[in-house]
Design a protein around this motif. Structure first.
Motif, PDB file in Angstrom:
ATOM      1  N   LEU A 197       0.881  -1.166   0.000  1.00  0.00           N
ATOM      2  CA  LEU A 197       0.000   0.000   0.000  1.00  0.00           C
ATOM      3  C   LEU A 197       0.916   1.213   0.000  1.00  0.00           C
ATOM      4  O   LEU A 197       1.851   1.286   0.802  1.00  0.00           O
ATOM      5  CB  LEU A 197      -0.896   0.007   1.241  1.00  0.00           C
ATOM      6  CG  LEU A 197      -1.914  -1.122   1.328  1.00  0.00           C
ATOM      7  CD1 LEU A 197      -2.585  -1.126   2.699  1.00  0.00           C
ATOM      8  CD2 LEU A 197      -2.956  -0.982   0.228  1.00  0.00           C
ATOM      9  N   VAL A 257      -7.954   2.924   2.401  1.00  0.00           N
ATOM     10  CA  VAL A 257      -8.308   1.547   2.725  1.00  0.00           C
ATOM     11  C   VAL A 257      -9.577   1.536   3.565  1.00  0.00           C
ATOM     12  O   VAL A 257      -9.696   2.282   4.540  1.00  0.00           O
ATOM     13  CB  VAL A 257      -7.164   0.854   3.513  1.00  0.00           C
ATOM     14  CG1 VAL A 257      -7.513  -0.581   3.839  1.00  0.00           C
ATOM     15  CG2 VAL A 257      -5.867   0.918   2.734  1.00  0.00           C
ATOM     16  N   ASN A 276      -8.483  -2.147  -0.362  1.00  0.00           N
ATOM     17  CA  ASN A 276      -7.975  -0.948  -1.019  1.00  0.00           C
ATOM     18  C   ASN A 276      -9.093  -0.371  -1.870  1.00  0.00           C
ATOM     19  O   ASN A 276      -9.635  -1.048  -2.741  1.00  0.00           O
ATOM     20  CB  ASN A 276      -6.762  -1.308  -1.878  1.00  0.00           C
ATOM     21  CG  ASN A 276      -6.169  -0.102  -2.553  1.00  0.00           C
ATOM     22  OD1 ASN A 276      -6.833   0.563  -3.331  1.00  0.00           O
ATOM     23  ND2 ASN A 276      -4.918   0.165  -2.252  1.00  0.00           N
ATOM     24  N   GLU A 317      -2.998   6.127  -0.475  1.00  0.00           N
ATOM     25  CA  GLU A 317      -4.058   5.177  -0.818  1.00  0.00           C
ATOM     26  C   GLU A 317      -5.063   5.078   0.330  1.00  0.00           C
ATOM     27  O   GLU A 317      -4.692   5.166   1.496  1.00  0.00           O
ATOM     28  CB  GLU A 317      -3.491   3.802  -1.143  1.00  0.00           C
ATOM     29  CG  GLU A 317      -2.728   3.775  -2.447  1.00  0.00           C
ATOM     30  CD  GLU A 317      -2.356   2.372  -2.861  1.00  0.00           C
ATOM     31  OE1 GLU A 317      -2.957   1.877  -3.823  1.00  0.00           O
ATOM     32  OE2 GLU A 317      -1.453   1.791  -2.227  1.00  0.00           O
TER      33      GLU A 317
END
Length: 124
Positions: A24, A30, A51, A28
């Motif tokens: 990751l 999640v 994700n 990003e």
């Protein structure tokens, strides 16, 4: 939802050090699906997440400052436009957002797969 602050392994199993799905990367988003749960041998908090951009699922550790809880407040860091629709091909520009403007998120970020972008519905 959490935002990745430091590159972290997304792993297939609960146990730390299991096979990695992928890394990751910073920025990003999640979505948390399970946990946090304590890992007895390590004492770290593990969570199962997805994700938002790629849809990939796995386990990762919440340790130190590697993740930040998602917050519904954003600050514009680069000039861009705000659109009236989700799909970019169908959207019309409402107005230009200037650097420093503060925005309120009306929903969590989602992946616009056709444009390969992470999008979010906001109120300026």
């Amino acid at each position: 939802h959490y935002i990745c602050k430091i590159s972290t392994a997304l792993e297939r199993r609960f146990a730390s050090g299991s096979e990695a799905v992928r890394q990751l990367e910073q920025g990003e988003v999640v979505e948390i699906m399970d946990g946090p749960k304590s890992e007895t041998k390590e004492g770290t908090q593990r969570v199962r997440g997805r994700n938002v951009g790629s849809g990939e699922e796995g386990w990762f550790s919440l340790a130190g400052k590697n993740f930040q809880p998602w917050a519904p407040r954003y600050k514009c860091l680069q000039s861009t436009v705000i659109n009236d629709a989700v799909a970019i091909k169908e959207a019309k520009a409402i107005r230009k957002l200037e650097v420093g403007e503060v925005l309120q998120a009306l929903d969590v970020p989602f992946s616009e797969k056709t444009a390969c972008l992470l999008r979010i519905k906001v109120r300026a």
